[in-house]
Design a protein around this motif. Structure first.
Motif, PDB file in Angstrom:
ATOM      1  N   LEU A  50       1.014  -1.126  -0.067  1.00  0.00           N
ATOM      2  CA  LEU A  50      -0.023  -0.035   0.015  1.00  0.00           C
ATOM      3  C   LEU A  50       0.805   1.177   0.029  1.00  0.00           C
ATOM      4  O   LEU A  50       0.264   2.389  -0.079  1.00  0.00           O
ATOM      5  CB  LEU A  50      -0.821  -0.092   1.314  1.00  0.00           C
ATOM      6  CG  LEU A  50      -1.844  -0.977   1.380  1.00  0.00           C
ATOM      7  CD1 LEU A  50      -2.982  -0.954   2.469  1.00  0.00           C
ATOM      8  CD2 LEU A  50      -2.908  -1.026   0.002  1.00  0.00           C
ATOM      9  N   ASN A  76       0.399   8.602  -5.376  1.00  0.00           N
ATOM     10  CA  ASN A  76      -0.902   8.888  -5.154  1.00  0.00           C
ATOM     11  C   ASN A  76      -2.018   8.510  -6.582  1.00  0.00           C
ATOM     12  O   ASN A  76      -3.012   8.215  -6.517  1.00  0.00           O
ATOM     13  CB  ASN A  76      -1.218  10.437  -4.985  1.00  0.00           C
ATOM     14  CG  ASN A  76      -1.020  10.816  -3.566  1.00  0.00           C
ATOM     15  OD1 ASN A  76      -0.873   9.876  -2.773  1.00  0.00           O
ATOM     16  ND2 ASN A  76      -0.869  11.786  -3.250  1.00  0.00           N
ATOM     17  N   ARG A  79      -2.411   4.927  -6.290  1.00  0.00           N
ATOM     18  CA  ARG A  79      -3.316   4.445  -5.284  1.00  0.00           C
ATOM     19  C   ARG A  79      -4.680   4.741  -5.784  1.00  0.00           C
ATOM     20  O   ARG A  79      -5.493   3.947  -5.207  1.00  0.00           O
ATOM     21  CB  ARG A  79      -3.003   5.417  -3.760  1.00  0.00           C
ATOM     22  CG  ARG A  79      -1.920   4.965  -3.035  1.00  0.00           C
ATOM     23  CD  ARG A  79      -1.399   5.898  -1.902  1.00  0.00           C
ATOM     24  NE  ARG A  79      -0.436   5.445  -1.077  1.00  0.00           N
ATOM     25  CZ  ARG A  79       0.043   5.890  -0.211  1.00  0.00           C
ATOM     26  NH1 ARG A  79      -0.048   7.273  -0.165  1.00  0.00           N
ATOM     27  NH2 ARG A  79       0.746   5.400   0.615  1.00  0.00           N
ATOM     28  N   ARG A  80      -5.055   5.585  -6.694  1.00  0.00           N
ATOM     29  CA  ARG A  80      -6.383   5.956  -7.165  1.00  0.00           C
ATOM     30  C   ARG A  80      -6.797   4.628  -7.768  1.00  0.00           C
ATOM     31  O   ARG A  80      -8.011   4.204  -7.775  1.00  0.00           O
ATOM     32  CB  ARG A  80      -6.374   6.979  -8.168  1.00  0.00           C
ATOM     33  CG  ARG A  80      -6.532   8.037  -7.239  1.00  0.00           C
ATOM     34  CD  ARG A  80      -6.534   9.214  -7.827  1.00  0.00           C
ATOM     35  NE  ARG A  80      -5.975  10.494  -7.202  1.00  0.00           N
ATOM     36  CZ  ARG A  80      -5.971  11.819  -7.406  1.00  0.00           C
ATOM     37  NH1 ARG A  80      -6.637  12.055  -8.569  1.00  0.00           N
ATOM     38  NH2 ARG A  80      -5.374  12.490  -6.576  1.00  0.00           N
ATOM     39  N   VAL A  84      -8.870   0.024  -0.700  1.00  0.00           N
ATOM     40  CA  VAL A  84      -8.420  -0.856   0.383  1.00  0.00           C
ATOM     41  C   VAL A  84      -9.693  -0.785   1.600  1.00  0.00           C
ATOM     42  O   VAL A  84     -10.142   0.260   2.012  1.00  0.00           O
ATOM     43  CB  VAL A  84      -7.102  -0.010   1.084  1.00  0.00           C
ATOM     44  CG1 VAL A  84      -6.488  -1.024   1.974  1.00  0.00           C
ATOM     45  CG2 VAL A  84      -6.030   0.133  -0.125  1.00  0.00           C
ATOM     46  N   PHE A  92     -14.303   6.826   8.490  1.00  0.00           N
ATOM     47  CA  PHE A  92     -14.154   8.092   9.287  1.00  0.00           C
ATOM     48  C   PHE A  92     -15.373   8.331  10.213  1.00  0.00           C
ATOM     49  O   PHE A  92     -16.560   8.316   9.858  1.00  0.00           O
ATOM     50  CB  PHE A  92     -13.962   9.328   8.438  1.00  0.00           C
ATOM     51  CG  PHE A  92     -12.724   8.919   7.439  1.00  0.00           C
ATOM     52  CD1 PHE A  92     -11.425   8.881   7.947  1.00  0.00           C
ATOM     53  CD2 PHE A  92     -13.000   8.956   6.133  1.00  0.00           C
ATOM     54  CE1 PHE A  92     -10.328   8.617   7.206  1.00  0.00           C
ATOM     55  CE2 PHE A  92     -11.908   8.897   5.144  1.00  0.00           C
ATOM     56  CZ  PHE A  92     -10.458   8.508   5.952  1.00  0.00           C
ATOM     57  N   ASN A 104     -14.073  10.064  -1.564  1.00  0.00           N
ATOM     58  CA  ASN A 104     -13.270   9.931  -2.537  1.00  0.00           C
ATOM     59  C   ASN A 104     -13.690  10.386  -3.997  1.00  0.00           C
ATOM     60  O   ASN A 104     -12.910  11.202  -4.698  1.00  0.00           O
ATOM     61  CB  ASN A 104     -13.023   8.527  -2.886  1.00  0.00           C
ATOM     62  CG  ASN A 104     -11.676   8.115  -2.635  1.00  0.00           C
ATOM     63  OD1 ASN A 104     -10.702   8.960  -2.959  1.00  0.00           O
ATOM     64  ND2 ASN A 104     -11.196   6.892  -2.182  1.00  0.00           N
ATOM     65  N   HIS A 108     -11.903  13.648  -5.266  1.00  0.00           N
ATOM     66  CA  HIS A 108     -10.885  13.176  -6.548  1.00  0.00           C
ATOM     67  C   HIS A 108     -11.594  13.159  -8.040  1.00  0.00           C
ATOM     68  O   HIS A 108     -10.774  13.062  -8.956  1.00  0.00           O
ATOM     69  CB  HIS A 108     -10.271  12.055  -6.118  1.00  0.00           C
ATOM     70  CG  HIS A 108      -9.375  12.043  -5.026  1.00  0.00           C
ATOM     71  ND1 HIS A 108      -8.603  12.815  -4.985  1.00  0.00           N
ATOM     72  CD2 HIS A 108      -9.240  10.886  -4.241  1.00  0.00           C
ATOM     73  CE1 HIS A 108      -7.715  12.597  -3.720  1.00  0.00           C
ATOM     74  NE2 HIS A 108      -8.090  11.421  -3.201  1.00  0.00           N
TER      75      HIS A 108
ATOM     76  N   LEU B 137      -6.634   7.488   4.982  1.00  0.00           N
ATOM     77  CA  LEU B 137      -6.452   8.761   4.249  1.00  0.00           C
ATOM     78  C   LEU B 137      -5.592   8.602   3.452  1.00  0.00           C
ATOM     79  O   LEU B 137      -5.362   9.301   1.852  1.00  0.00           O
ATOM     80  CB  LEU B 137      -6.155   9.902   5.233  1.00  0.00           C
ATOM     81  CG  LEU B 137      -7.431  10.562   5.954  1.00  0.00           C
ATOM     82  CD1 LEU B 137      -6.833  11.558   6.962  1.00  0.00           C
ATOM     83  CD2 LEU B 137      -8.355  11.085   4.929  1.00  0.00           C
ATOM     84  N   VAL B 139      -3.866   5.883   1.725  1.00  0.00           N
ATOM     85  CA  VAL B 139      -4.042   4.996   0.522  1.00  0.00           C
ATOM     86  C   VAL B 139      -5.213   5.782  -0.430  1.00  0.00           C
ATOM     87  O   VAL B 139      -5.450   5.191  -1.372  1.00  0.00           O
ATOM     88  CB  VAL B 139      -4.409   3.774   1.087  1.00  0.00           C
ATOM     89  CG1 VAL B 139      -3.242   2.907   1.630  1.00  0.00           C
ATOM     90  CG2 VAL B 139      -5.850   3.509   1.667  1.00  0.00           C
ATOM     91  N   MET B 140      -6.101   6.515   0.389  1.00  0.00           N
ATOM     92  CA  MET B 140      -7.093   7.209  -0.416  1.00  0.00           C
ATOM     93  C   MET B 140      -6.417   8.346  -1.378  1.00  0.00           C
ATOM     94  O   MET B 140      -7.393   9.173  -1.907  1.00  0.00           O
ATOM     95  CB  MET B 140      -8.493   7.407   0.260  1.00  0.00           C
ATOM     96  CG  MET B 140      -9.298   6.340   0.511  1.00  0.00           C
ATOM     97  SD  MET B 140     -10.399   6.814   1.920  1.00  0.00           S
ATOM     98  CE  MET B 140     -11.718   7.284   1.182  1.00  0.00           C
ATOM     99  N   ALA B 141      -5.318   8.540  -1.398  1.00  0.00           N
ATOM    100  CA  ALA B 141      -4.513   9.838  -1.787  1.00  0.00           C
ATOM    101  C   ALA B 141      -4.588  11.085  -1.217  1.00  0.00           C
ATOM    102  O   ALA B 141      -4.898  12.096  -1.854  1.00  0.00           O
ATOM    103  CB  ALA B 141      -4.648   9.719  -3.349  1.00  0.00           C
TER     104      ALA B 141
END
Lengths: 267, 267
Positions: A50, A76, A79-80, A84, A92, A104, A108, B137, B139-141
């Protein structure tokens, strides 16, 4: 072509070697199960894949990017392509389930809020939580949390899904449902999945291939049948659930007896 | 003997390492600050910052006001009991006005905020670390410094100076009430004296201090949270450490600032 390939990975903590020259290839579209007992280094390997920790040497390439050497921006970007789901869900707490999944997409992408709502609803329906979107993580049961975490992992339609101990701490029925979910995702979305677990039934249910980790090394990598047919003593120990250092009852009794005699002699 | 040297050296290095990571974190935050600003930044961060401002500032108002009133009374009474012997009771006004704007206002506010919000930052971020939310956070970039820290820091930089102004006002008001009851000095006249005794410089120094204190409290609180390792008990300890360390550093910084201003003022 392997979508994730790990080459000669060495990881050390305070001089202790946790992963020792590990090599592993994960092919596009397969479910790879990483099996191993506590302390075998499977969590460490996961953190490396990761990109949460850097190795001492070796490389990990994901979709052709070497994440041990690339820049933060490239990391990054890689990672997108990965979703995970952490062991405890890692949702959260200040956000509702819906907002967790939407996070996300909201940050993003430049999608309209109505589209995001629709996508969130789709992801939550896939994991069977469509009517629970407005709840907060602390109001969910353990199994629901894990499913919500899977929904969040799926938010950006990743090519690779990583699940850390999906069945740990769940009752067999819920764990079974989660296994079915993983199989469904593989079939429906042709997703590549990396599942870390120590639960044998679950591993043999979902895996295309199994990688068996022991003491920082890979003991065996292969299909379920190959693993079951393995002659490696350590693989057999794990599969047959025999304890490695069983408590030796007679020795214990002898020790106690001697202790009692010594105490008697003193008084 | 060698042992003492060894321990001293180790402790010194630990403190230097701590100050170093505090610095690194501060620069990282300053780089990420743009994202938290309104209009130019990310609106979700700005929204988080406003929430934090309400929590650090508005919710602390009653407590800070009461604290300042009590301290104002104490300062006025202690000053009066000495000054009365010289027949210089009028100087209580100067004592309270200058004492609060330069010193007591910023310091009291910083200590109150450190106890209320510094510990809350540490506990919140510590919990996020333990439950793998920080890893999630990453790994979610998302950049944790930008996502979590920047809004909190911005909020502290806005809310603490505002609270300091409130604290100054209530402290000076308490001094006025004391003068009203002990010498029947009318409040409008009292404020007239106050205005003639403090200069803009005093107020500016107080504000400068309060910005520095806000930095210390927010950065120490968040750093303690990020440094949590282990389970729930570590989170509790991090909250305590955050309060102890930030209060300590605030008072040290206060001494440094006061010294600098003293020598600047003499020239």
């Amino acid at each position: 072509m392997a979508i994730i390939s790990v080459r000669d990975l060495v990881v050390e903590y305070d001089g202790r070697r946790v992963l020792d020259g590990l090599n592993l290839d994960i092919k596009q579209g397969e479910v790879m199960v990483l099996l191993g007992g506590s302390g075998s280094g499977k969590s460490t390997l996961l953190r490396q894949i990761l990109g949460l920790a850097r190795p001492r040497s070796g490389s990990i390439s994901i979709k052709g990017t070497d994440i041990t050497r690339c820049s933060q921006a490239e990391l990054n970007k890689t990672r997108r392509a990965m979703g995970v789901a952490f062991q405890g869900g890692a949702l959260f707490n200040s956000l509702s389930v819906k907002e967790n999944v939407a996070l996300n997409l909201r940050e993003h992408t430049r999608l309209a809020p109505s589209i995001i709502d629709l996508m969130v609803w789709t992801k939550l329906s896939v994991v069977g939580l469509a009517q629970f979107g407005d709840l907060y993580p602390q109001e969910l049961s353990g199994g629901m949390k894990k499913r919500a975490a899977v929904a969040r992992a799926l938010a950006l339609d990743p090519e690779i899904l990583v699940l850390d101990e999906p069945s740990a701490g769940l009752d067999p029925i819920v764990a079974g449902e989660l296994d079915e979910l993983i199989l469904f995702l593989k079939d429906a979305l042709q997703i590549t999945a990396l599942v870390v677990t120590h639960e044998l039934p679950s591993a043999f249910r979902i895996a295309d291939r199994i990688a068996m980790l022991f003491d920082g090394k890979l003991l065996a990598v292969g299909t379920k049948e190959e693993i079951q047919a393995s002659q490696d003593p350590n693989v057999k120990i794990f599969l047959n659930r025999t304890a490695e250092n069983p408590v030796h009852a007679p020795a214990m009794a002898a020790y106690l007896e001697q202790y009692v005699q010594n105490q008697g002699a003193k008084s | 003997m060698a042992n003492i040297l060894e321990i001293t050296g180790k402790r010194t290095l630990n403190y230097l390492e701590y100050l170093g990571s505090l610095n690194v974190q501060l620069w990282a935050t300053l780089r990420a600050m743009r994202a938290a600003l309104p209009l130019v930044g990310n609106r979700h961060r700005w929204r988080a910052a406003v929430h934090q401002m309400l929590d650090i500032g508005v919710n602390a108002l009653p407590m800070v006001a009461l604290l300042a009133m009590c301290s104002g009374f104490i300062l006025a009474m202690q000053g009066a009991s000495e000054l009365r012997r010289f027949g210089a009771l009028r100087f209580v006004v100067d004592l309270v006005a200058v004492g609060f704007t330069r010193e007591m206002g910023p310091l009291l506010t910083a200590i109150a905020v450190s106890g209320r919000s510094g510990s809350a930052f540490a506990a919140e971020i510590g919990t996020m670390t333990v439950t793998e939310e920080i890893d999630a956070l990453k790994v979610m970039a998302f950049e944790p410094v930008e996502f979590v820290l920047a809004p909190k820091y911005l909020a502290a930089m806005v809310a603490v100076p505002c609270l300091t102004i409130v604290s100054n006002f209530f402290g000076i008001l308490a001094g006025g009430l004391f003068m009203l009851f002990s010498t029947h000095l009318a409040l409008p006249l009292y404020f007239h004296y106050v205005m003639s005794s403090i200069q803009l410089r005093d107020l500016a120094m107080g504000m400068l201090k309060s910005l520095a204190f806000a930095t210390i409290v927010a950065q120490v609180g968040c750093l303690e949270g990020f440094r949590v390792h282990g389970g729930g008990d570590a989170v509790g300890r991090s909250a305590t450490t955050a309060v102890v360390r930030s209060t300590f550093l605030v008072i040290v910084a206060d001494a440094v600032f006061t010294t600098i201003f003293y020598f600047i003022g003499k020239v």
